[in-house]
Design an enzyme around this catalytic site. Sequence first.
Site, mmCIF file in Angstrom:
data_model
loop_
_atom_site.group_PDB
_atom_site.id
_atom_site.type_symbol
_atom_site.label_atom_id
_atom_site.label_comp_id
_atom_site.label_asym_id
_atom_site.label_seq_id
_atom_site.Cartn_x
_atom_site.Cartn_y
_atom_site.Cartn_z
ATOM 1 N N PRO A 193 0.774 -1.357 -0.046
ATOM 2 C CA PRO A 193 0.011 0.015 -0.033
ATOM 3 C C PRO A 193 1.047 1.226 -0.073
ATOM 4 O O PRO A 193 1.826 1.334 0.800
ATOM 5 C CB PRO A 193 -0.890 -0.073 1.268
ATOM 6 C CG PRO A 193 -0.723 -1.624 1.479
ATOM 7 C CD PRO A 193 0.357 -2.213 0.810
ATOM 8 N N ASN A 194 0.380 1.963 -0.666
ATOM 9 C CA ASN A 194 0.745 3.859 -0.919
ATOM 10 C C ASN A 194 2.010 3.843 -1.725
ATOM 11 O O ASN A 194 2.667 4.747 -1.761
ATOM 12 C CB ASN A 194 0.937 4.482 0.446
ATOM 13 C CG ASN A 194 -0.597 4.270 1.254
ATOM 14 O OD1 ASN A 194 -1.365 4.753 0.769
ATOM 15 N ND2 ASN A 194 -0.623 3.724 2.490
ATOM 16 N N ARG A 206 4.891 10.796 -2.733
ATOM 17 C CA ARG A 206 4.649 10.565 -1.363
ATOM 18 C C ARG A 206 5.769 10.904 -0.508
ATOM 19 O O ARG A 206 6.668 10.477 -0.552
ATOM 20 C CB ARG A 206 4.098 9.152 -1.313
ATOM 21 C CG ARG A 206 3.835 8.507 0.222
ATOM 22 C CD ARG A 206 3.844 7.142 0.261
ATOM 23 N NE ARG A 206 3.447 6.759 1.663
ATOM 24 C CZ ARG A 206 3.735 5.585 2.064
ATOM 25 N NH1 ARG A 206 4.241 4.648 1.458
ATOM 26 N NH2 ARG A 206 3.857 5.454 3.450
ATOM 27 N N TYR A 244 10.629 9.313 1.541
ATOM 28 C CA TYR A 244 10.765 7.850 0.746
ATOM 29 C C TYR A 244 11.443 8.408 -0.726
ATOM 30 O O TYR A 244 11.768 7.387 -1.513
ATOM 31 C CB TYR A 244 9.336 7.384 0.302
ATOM 32 C CG TYR A 244 8.753 6.815 1.428
ATOM 33 C CD1 TYR A 244 8.895 5.667 2.439
ATOM 34 C CD2 TYR A 244 7.291 7.821 2.130
ATOM 35 C CE1 TYR A 244 8.421 5.351 3.519
ATOM 36 C CE2 TYR A 244 6.743 7.021 3.248
ATOM 37 C CZ TYR A 244 7.273 5.946 3.958
ATOM 38 O OH TYR A 244 6.841 5.563 4.981
ATOM 39 N N ASN A 256 8.427 -5.189 -0.492
ATOM 40 C CA ASN A 256 8.100 -4.018 0.548
ATOM 41 C C ASN A 256 6.845 -3.906 0.936
ATOM 42 O O ASN A 256 5.961 -3.306 0.159
ATOM 43 C CB ASN A 256 8.742 -2.816 -0.133
ATOM 44 C CG ASN A 256 8.500 -1.558 0.870
ATOM 45 O OD1 ASN A 256 7.895 -1.607 1.858
ATOM 46 N ND2 ASN A 256 9.041 -0.451 0.626
ATOM 47 N N ALA A 306 2.915 -0.518 5.013
ATOM 48 C CA ALA A 306 2.174 -0.703 6.414
ATOM 49 C C ALA A 306 1.726 -2.071 6.650
ATOM 50 O O ALA A 306 1.559 -2.129 7.831
ATOM 51 C CB ALA A 306 1.294 0.077 6.821
ATOM 52 N N GLU A 318 12.793 -8.743 2.591
ATOM 53 C CA GLU A 318 12.092 -7.645 2.746
ATOM 54 C C GLU A 318 12.847 -6.303 2.674
ATOM 55 O O GLU A 318 13.932 -6.395 3.272
ATOM 56 C CB GLU A 318 11.608 -7.988 4.179
ATOM 57 C CG GLU A 318 10.569 -6.644 4.761
ATOM 58 C CD GLU A 318 10.319 -6.886 6.327
ATOM 59 O OE1 GLU A 318 10.415 -8.297 6.682
ATOM 60 O OE2 GLU A 318 10.005 -5.919 7.052
ATOM 61 N N HIS A 350 12.567 -2.154 3.087
ATOM 62 C CA HIS A 350 12.076 -0.869 3.572
ATOM 63 C C HIS A 350 12.842 0.343 3.009
ATOM 64 O O HIS A 350 14.012 0.179 3.237
ATOM 65 C CB HIS A 350 11.773 -0.773 4.868
ATOM 66 C CG HIS A 350 10.660 -1.980 5.306
ATOM 67 N ND1 HIS A 350 9.375 -1.944 5.346
ATOM 68 C CD2 HIS A 350 11.109 -3.085 6.190
ATOM 69 C CE1 HIS A 350 9.011 -2.951 5.548
ATOM 70 N NE2 HIS A 350 9.912 -3.804 6.325
ATOM 71 N N ARG A 383 11.760 5.184 13.431
ATOM 72 C CA ARG A 383 10.496 6.079 13.207
ATOM 73 C C ARG A 383 9.527 5.778 14.276
ATOM 74 O O ARG A 383 9.813 5.430 15.515
ATOM 75 C CB ARG A 383 9.827 5.866 12.034
ATOM 76 C CG ARG A 383 10.937 5.956 10.825
ATOM 77 C CD ARG A 383 10.208 5.746 9.292
ATOM 78 N NE ARG A 383 9.211 6.551 9.091
ATOM 79 C CZ ARG A 383 8.282 6.513 8.165
ATOM 80 N NH1 ARG A 383 8.372 5.472 7.121
ATOM 81 N NH2 ARG A 383 7.242 7.181 7.859
HETATM 82 C C1 DQA Z 1 8.065 1.306 4.143
HETATM 83 C C2 DQA Z 1 7.856 1.557 5.905
HETATM 84 C C3 DQA Z 1 6.447 1.347 6.461
HETATM 85 O O1 DQA Z 1 6.328 1.565 7.726
HETATM 86 C C4 DQA Z 1 5.452 2.280 5.787
HETATM 87 O O2 DQA Z 1 4.153 2.022 6.039
HETATM 88 C C5 DQA Z 1 5.526 2.277 4.280
HETATM 89 C C6 DQA Z 1 6.737 2.485 3.642
HETATM 90 C C7 DQA Z 1 9.239 1.763 3.666
HETATM 91 O O3 DQA Z 1 9.456 1.396 2.712
HETATM 92 O O4 DQA Z 1 10.161 2.573 4.484
HETATM 93 O O5 DQA Z 1 4.617 2.504 3.575
HETATM 94 O O6 DQA Z 1 7.594 0.143 4.114
#
Ligand code: DQA
Length: 146
Positions: free
Chosen positions: A10-11, A18, A23, A73, A76, A97, A99, A106
């Site tokens: 998501p996102n 964003r 990011y 990735n 959330a 995984e 990020h 954070r």
């Molecule tokens: C994320 C970290 C997550 O906590 C966050 O919700 C994201 C992006 C990262 O790539 O740093 O959407 O996965």
Amino acid sequence: MLNLHIVNGPNLGRLGRRQPEIYGTVSWGDVMDNLRKDFLNCRLEDFQSNHEGALIDYLETLADRGADGLVINPGALTHQSYALRDAVAALTLPVIEVHLSNIYARESFRSHSVIAPVAVGQISGLGIDGYRLALLHLALRLGSGS
Ligand code: DQA
């Protein structure tokens, strides 16, 4: 030729727009273009969804797609999706995984990953380089690629 998949949750489709201070400013399209140039000996396929079920459906197709490895990735969903964790655990291929941000630096809810225990390893806080390094590890581990 190795077939490596990159899945974003998501996102992450809005990468570059964003919260660029967290990011980064590079779009996902540009990230993929650069990765494909770096990994000429691999077939790279990517998928993004804002929907937990769609991500799980995609993971369930990986074996039929001939995937050799996965970089994920989960956004959330990292922090709370047992359903996604179960889907990752069911895979028989290596999963890394990634990020973009350092999830340990954070908000406290981000410092727990339910995915990490079922992944080979985790890269956190190295921005878009995290994807490149994860793919490099898969290529080395699987014995081919760049
Ligand atoms: C994320 C970290 C997550 O906590 C966050 O919700 C994201 C992006 C990262 O790539 O740093 O959407 O996965």
